[in-house]
Design an enzyme around this catalytic site. Structure first.
Site, mmCIF file in Angstrom:
data_model
loop_
_atom_site.group_PDB
_atom_site.id
_atom_site.type_symbol
_atom_site.label_atom_id
_atom_site.label_comp_id
_atom_site.label_asym_id
_atom_site.label_seq_id
_atom_site.Cartn_x
_atom_site.Cartn_y
_atom_site.Cartn_z
ATOM 1 N N ASP A 79 0.841 -1.201 0.000
ATOM 2 C CA ASP A 79 0.000 0.000 0.000
ATOM 3 C C ASP A 79 0.875 1.249 0.000
ATOM 4 O OD1 ASP A 79 -2.430 1.323 -0.030
ATOM 5 O OD2 ASP A 79 -2.780 1.140 2.120
ATOM 6 N N HIS B 89 -4.459 2.732 -7.130
ATOM 7 C CA HIS B 89 -5.627 2.377 -6.325
ATOM 8 C C HIS B 89 -6.877 2.175 -7.189
ATOM 9 C CE1 HIS B 89 -3.345 3.244 -2.657
ATOM 10 N NE2 HIS B 89 -4.332 2.650 -2.009
ATOM 11 N N HIS C 279 -6.646 -1.273 -8.464
ATOM 12 C CA HIS C 279 -7.042 -2.145 -7.351
ATOM 13 C C HIS C 279 -8.567 -2.253 -7.303
ATOM 14 C CE1 HIS C 279 -8.878 -2.288 -3.337
ATOM 15 N NE2 HIS C 279 -7.974 -3.220 -3.056
ATOM 16 N N HIS D 64 -5.487 -5.784 0.608
ATOM 17 C CA HIS D 64 -5.530 -4.515 -0.129
ATOM 18 C C HIS D 64 -4.153 -4.137 -0.669
ATOM 19 C CE1 HIS D 64 -6.583 -0.277 -0.935
ATOM 20 N NE2 HIS D 64 -5.467 0.033 -0.305
#
Length: 376
Positions: A169, A264, A267, A281
């Site tokens: 992340d 992101h 993602h 995540h």
């Protein structure tokens, strides 16, 4: 140009810091609602009892159900009111932390993460789900947490995979902030909350945000592998301390003040297929970062550094690493469409991005990652 920068009021990190939790509660009163699961509380119960006794405070336990849902938030708010709680403490992983933010809703809040898997602890936003775990909405608050208290002894004893996921992340932080700076995009730090929001203009990132985002990336490269090794031994070392700070503080300040973009969003697109759901995540964001670098045609040396770092610490570099062994053209198109949806952060890239381009960069990133793995 209007710029903004936001932070928690206080960030404290160190070995045995949980023993000082009562001290911070005392700044707001003598009763705190403790948002923690039964198992999460059991893990640190002895220390919680010691700090309560030392500082003469009371923790009202909640048996948090594990889901940040509107029903659970309402239940815990009622419990806080019934017990006259002066502040809220969120102890645990991301969902316990986000639930505590929602319960506090701008009132005194202390966050105590028990792993370094995400940058949620420092931020002024939460993700709310249905009772069944389906995403419902993002919620923004009037301020960041009052205190973020990180006990590195606890982090060192958490699963290694969570620490590595946090690195994934954090890996996106610099590259997404860089693309937002280049496109002069709005950042979360400028999002208005509460009264008068319609009158409040958005804001851009600061040089401070970019400096912190760059430091986050540099720390990952210098300390990532050694931090993982320390966590495998359940010991606290300077490298582990540095990575905990990078995952929690630098990445948290970086994404709110520097902005998000393609990594992101990709993602988010990957949620369209079921196979990656078993992956964390940060693991999916790491692959999204490789996709972003290919999308923006980053220098080969930069792409090489990122992929080699991922391989070194055990982060995904190809679709198979996040559970996708086969990807149909239809599913690829769906992933790309979600990544490019209206309002998606991918539109913070410094050039227009269309679904076809995203689909192409996902396939290229997958092939590149598989090539590096074969040569490892």
């Amino acid at each position: 140009m209007r710029k903004a920068f936001i932070t928690p009021s206080k960030y404290v990190q160190g070995e045995g810091e949980l023993l000082n939790l009562g001290y911070f509660v005392k700044a707001f009163g003598d009763r705190a609602l403790l948002v923690a699961s039964t198992s999460g509380y059991a893990r640190v119960r002895e220390t919680i009892e010691k700090t309560a006794d030392k500082f003469k405070v009371t923790f009202v336990t909640t048996d948090f159900c594990g889901e940040c849902s509107k029903a659970e938030i309402a239940r815990l708010r009622e419990r806080a009111q019934e017990n006259g709680c002066d502040c809220t403490v969120g102890l645990g992983g991301g969902k316990a932390i986000d639930t505590a933010k929602c319960v506090a809703d701008g009132k005194p809040l202390i966050i105590v993460p028990t792993n370094a898997a995400s940058d949620a602890p420092t931020s002024h936003l939460a993700v709310v789900y249905t009772d069944g775990g389906v995403f419902e909405e993002y919620v923004f608050f009037s301020k960041n947490p009052d205190v973020v208290l990180v006990d590195t002894d606890i982090i060192a004893k958490s699963p290694v995979r969570l620490l590595v996921s946090g690195m994934g992340d954090a890996l996106a932080t610099f590259f997404e902030a860089r693309s937002c700076e280049r496109s002069c995009a709005d950042v979360f730090a400028g999002l208005p909350c509460g009264a008068g929001e319609a009158l409040c203009p958005p804001a851009k990132s600061t040089r401070t945000a970019m400096a912190l985002a760059r430091l986050c990336y540099e720390t990952l490269l210098s300390d990532g592998l050694r931090a993982k090794q320390a966590c495998e031994l359940n010991v606290v070392t300077p490298s582990l301390e540095n990575i905990v700070e990078a995952n929690s503080l630098l990445s948290g300040l970086g994404f709110e003040n520097g902005g998000l973009s393609a990594a992101h969003s990709i993602h988010d697109g990957l949620t369209a297929v079921p196979e990656p759901h078993a992956h964390y995540h940060g693991e999916k964001v790491a692959f999204g970062t490789i996709c972003q670098l290919i999308l923006e045609n980053a220098p080969k040396e930069e792409l090489d550094t990122v992929i080699r770092f991922c391989l070194e610490v055990g982060l995904p570099v190809c679709l198979e690493d996040i559970g996708i062994k086969e990807l149909s053209a239809e599913k690829l198109s769906e992933i790309a469409a979600i990544a490019c949806a209206q309002g998606s952060n991918i539109h913070n890239m410094p050039f227009p991005v269309q679904p076809d381009s995203v689909a192409a960069c996902i396939l290229a990133a997958d092939k590149t990652g598989r090539t590096y793995k074969a040569c490892k």
